[in-house]
Enzyme design. Sequence first.
Site, PDB file in Angstrom:
ATOM      1  N   SER A 139      20.279 -21.637  18.257  1.00 62.78           N
ATOM      2  CA  SER A 139      21.228 -20.792  18.981  1.00 62.78           C
ATOM      3  C   SER A 139      22.623 -21.020  18.422  1.00 62.78           C
ATOM      4  CB  SER A 139      21.208 -21.146  20.473  1.00 62.78           C
ATOM      5  OG  SER A 139      22.274 -20.545  21.176  1.00 62.78           O
ATOM      6  N   TYR A 152      21.185 -26.701  27.767  1.00 64.85           N
ATOM      7  CA  TYR A 152      20.704 -25.757  26.754  1.00 64.85           C
ATOM      8  C   TYR A 152      21.255 -26.135  25.381  1.00 64.85           C
ATOM      9  CZ  TYR A 152      19.765 -21.268  24.451  1.00 64.85           C
ATOM     10  OH  TYR A 152      19.326 -20.289  23.593  1.00 64.85           O
TER      11      TYR A 152
END
Length: 260
Positions: A139, A152
């Site tokens: 990401s 995350y």
Amino acid sequence: MTDLTGKVVVITGAARGQGAQEARLVAACGGSVVLTDVLQPEGEEVAESIGDAARFVRHDVSSAADWATAVETAVREFGRLDVLVNNAAVYTAKPLTDTTAEELERILRINLIGSFLGIQAVIEPMRAAGGGSIINISSQAGLQGLMGHSAYGASKWGLRGLSKTAALELGPLGIRVNSVHPGPIATPMIGHLGLRTGPGSFPSLPLGRVGLPSEVAELVAFLASDASAFITGAELAIDGGLSAGQFIPPGALPGATARA
């Protein structure tokens, strides 16, 4: 179009969003694909829509036994295994002080440990095939610190580091490992954010818009193909320029004049 003729690909989290687009593109490029997900009806529907080049396996990526089943399915149905796309993930955005240890552990088990188990599971069949490509979907949160992304971000930074080490250790076996770092992409995983698509949908990005799952799929297909045969240990941002640095839209600075 990228040539994946003869390639056999396993894609996790392929029941929807980026994973589904990646699976469809693999088949369109001549490859065969095993789609895996915990969302069984949706995954079966995607596989059926692709046709004979696809199979679906219900798969919890945090389970080593489920990984063995997914890999065995690929080898049994298509004769080999060339590519793994570690796409499955869960997403939360929450302040560090509000995140529990249990929430962190859940995210790490799916986003990081799941990919770790997958890498281990495909080494032998890829070695038998003469090499392969492992593509870990990290990401933009694995390239930069983002507010509200402690759990995350930790999982995606970890996946980035895992990719580097795996590239070093597996390179002598002919197995390439790279990480892909999407920014804001219009997928169901972040559907609750209400992102629009099209020009002007994300003005704080240099490219000014939200990305599409099909654009991530094109990058994944390239890394799966022999066209990327000398690329390993790389981290490829596909984020509209978000990780390039601070962006100030034209005309936002005092006295600035926007150019057409």
